[in-house]
Design an enzyme around this catalytic site. Structure first.
Site, PDB file in Angstrom:
ATOM      1  N   ASP A  89      10.579 -26.890 -11.608  1.00 34.28           N
ATOM      2  CA  ASP A  89      10.869 -27.775 -10.443  1.00 34.28           C
ATOM      3  C   ASP A  89      12.071 -27.010  -9.425  1.00 34.28           C
ATOM      4  O   ASP A  89      13.252 -27.080  -9.940  1.00 34.28           O
ATOM      5  CB  ASP A  89      11.458 -29.162 -10.975  1.00 34.28           C
ATOM      6  CG  ASP A  89      11.926 -29.977  -9.611  1.00 34.28           C
ATOM      7  OD1 ASP A  89      11.399 -29.646  -8.398  1.00 34.28           O
ATOM      8  OD2 ASP A  89      12.447 -31.079  -9.880  1.00 34.28           O
ATOM      9  N   ASP A 268      10.375 -26.987  -2.372  1.00 38.78           N
ATOM     10  CA  ASP A 268      10.553 -27.798  -3.489  1.00 38.78           C
ATOM     11  C   ASP A 268       9.050 -27.819  -4.375  1.00 38.78           C
ATOM     12  O   ASP A 268       8.145 -28.547  -3.902  1.00 38.78           O
ATOM     13  CB  ASP A 268      10.972 -29.338  -3.115  1.00 38.78           C
ATOM     14  CG  ASP A 268      10.840 -30.444  -4.319  1.00 38.78           C
ATOM     15  OD1 ASP A 268      10.909 -29.744  -5.524  1.00 38.78           O
ATOM     16  OD2 ASP A 268      11.327 -31.456  -4.332  1.00 38.78           O
TER      17      ASP A 268
END
Ligand SMILES: *[C@@H]1O[C@H](CO)[C@@H](O)[C@H](O)[C@H]1NC(C)=O
Length: 377
Positions: A89, A268
């Site tokens: 992430d 992201d």
């Protein structure tokens, strides 16, 4: 002489780069709809305002919701190694996995969990933590152990053992944890992140996100030039928290969206779609027009171009319309999602929809992100 050394160094680093297979799960329309109504609720806005007031450093977490995250990769902890499928992430900075001392949360029983008693390299830390994410939260305690990811090792690395989970989000996700790949400015207590602690010189990694597992990789360290076409275009990170870029414009069918440059573009990998403030996204959705949910007629929608510095990245309708599971089989939804962001949250969260088209190189050495057209099989 210098040149020869440089070439050699590049060859060596290329041969050391490891491909970590990424496993995909299909997102369902139910999950997307649930996320949309949550992001557009006033509860969400209140939660976010409160988070912004309380702690400026973790402001992205309230919008993170791993139910819609598609890509997971293997990380191992301890000796002998215990294996976990985690979300790599780039929008957060801590590592956490479920703990064997999680007794009262169903989700702990549905995932792999860490057993410190079975690891010779475990060290107790014991300090408690609580992480708030989108529609849930996780709490537990910190521990230290050797962590392996992408053939890289971080010895005696601090990570979170989750002992309690609230909210449905974590149960549904097919993930055993999260591996944060953003900067230590947003990790808990500013601890080094995995890539800062790992035993490597080239602190950089790249993603090739495909539509199928066989075509999806995280490459570390560095890049694999066979996975993209043309040269990588690099952009400076303008704020070292998330991987935030200087977004200078968004064009929809040639029309510039007013105010786009007031937002930073955050790349992201832990978000499926492109999520932004309703002031920015609603006019984009209007220009795009209604998308046929049955996927039968997807013609007539404009291209959307995101501009970083002065480089244009264009998503065609084929790129930004996402096919998801529904009760009726396949459904088509827009890859752009509008949210009631708190005022003072100047980010556009640019997730997998963008990263599937553009191979993305995250470079901590010089704080840049590079993009090139990904080669798809
Ligand atoms: C953003 O990009 C524009 C266009 O290249 C440039 O003029 C501006 O100085 C950049 N801003 C930052 C903060 O880098």
């Amino acid at each position: 002489m210098y040149k020869a050394v440089l070439v050699l160094a590049i060859l060596v680093s290329a041969s050391l780069a490891v491909h970590i297979p990424l496993t995909q799960r299909t997102v369902s329309k139910f999950e997307i709809d649930a996320k949309r109504s949550y992001l557009q609720s006033s509860e969400f806005q209140d939660e976010m305002e409160a988070a912004l007031r309380a702690n400026d450093e973790h402001t992205l977490l309230p919008i993170k919701d791993y139910t819609d995250t598609q890509y997971v990769a293997e990380v191992t902890l301890g000796s002998p190694p215990q294996s976990f499928m985690v979300v790599p992430d780039t929008g957060s900075s801590d590592l956490w996995v479920y703990s064997s001392s999680c007794y009262f949360s169903i989700s702990c029983y549905l995932h792999n969990y860490y057993k410190h008693k079975r690891s010779d390299t475990y060290h107790k830390n014991g300090k408690h933590f609580r992480l708030g994410y989108g529609s849930g939260s996780a709490s537990g305690h910190w521990s230290n152990d050797d962590v392996n990811f992408a053939g890289l090792e971080a010895e005696d690395f601090r990570f979170g053992e989750v002992t309690s989970v609230m909210g449905l989000a974590f149960i549904m996700g097919h993930l055993d944890g999260i591996l944060g790949l953003a900067f230590d400015t947003i990790s808990t207590d500013n601890f080094p992140t995995f890539f800062e602690a790992a035993d490597i010189e080239d602190r950089s990694f790249s993603f090739k996100l495909g539509h199928v597992d066989e075509d999806s990789f995280l490459v570390a360290p560095g890049v694999d030039e066979d996975l993209f076409t043309g040269d990588l275009q690099y952009h400076d990170v303008i704020e070292e928290k998330y991987w935030s870029l200087n977004m200078t414009n968004i064009k929809v069918g040639g029309t510039s969206m007013e105010g786009a440059s007031n937002y930073k573009g955050v790349i992201d990998s832990g978000t499926s779609l492109i999520v932004g403030d309703k002031k920015l996204i609603d006019p984009i959705l209007k220009q795009i027009g209604d998308i046929d949910q049955s996927c039968k007629d997807l013609s007539g929608h404009p291209d959307v171009t995101i501009v970083f510095d002065s480089v244009e990245y264009t998503l065609t309708p084929e790129d930004y319309i996402v096919r998801v599971k529904s009760f009726l089989g396949e459904a088509c939804v827009s890859g752009f999602m509008s949210a009631n962001f708190a005022s003072g949250f100047p980010y556009l969260i640019i997730g997998d929809v963008f990263m599937r088209k553009y191979y993305s190189h995250f470079n901590m050495n010089d704080k840049t992100v590079g993009f090139a057209l990904a080669n798809h099989e």
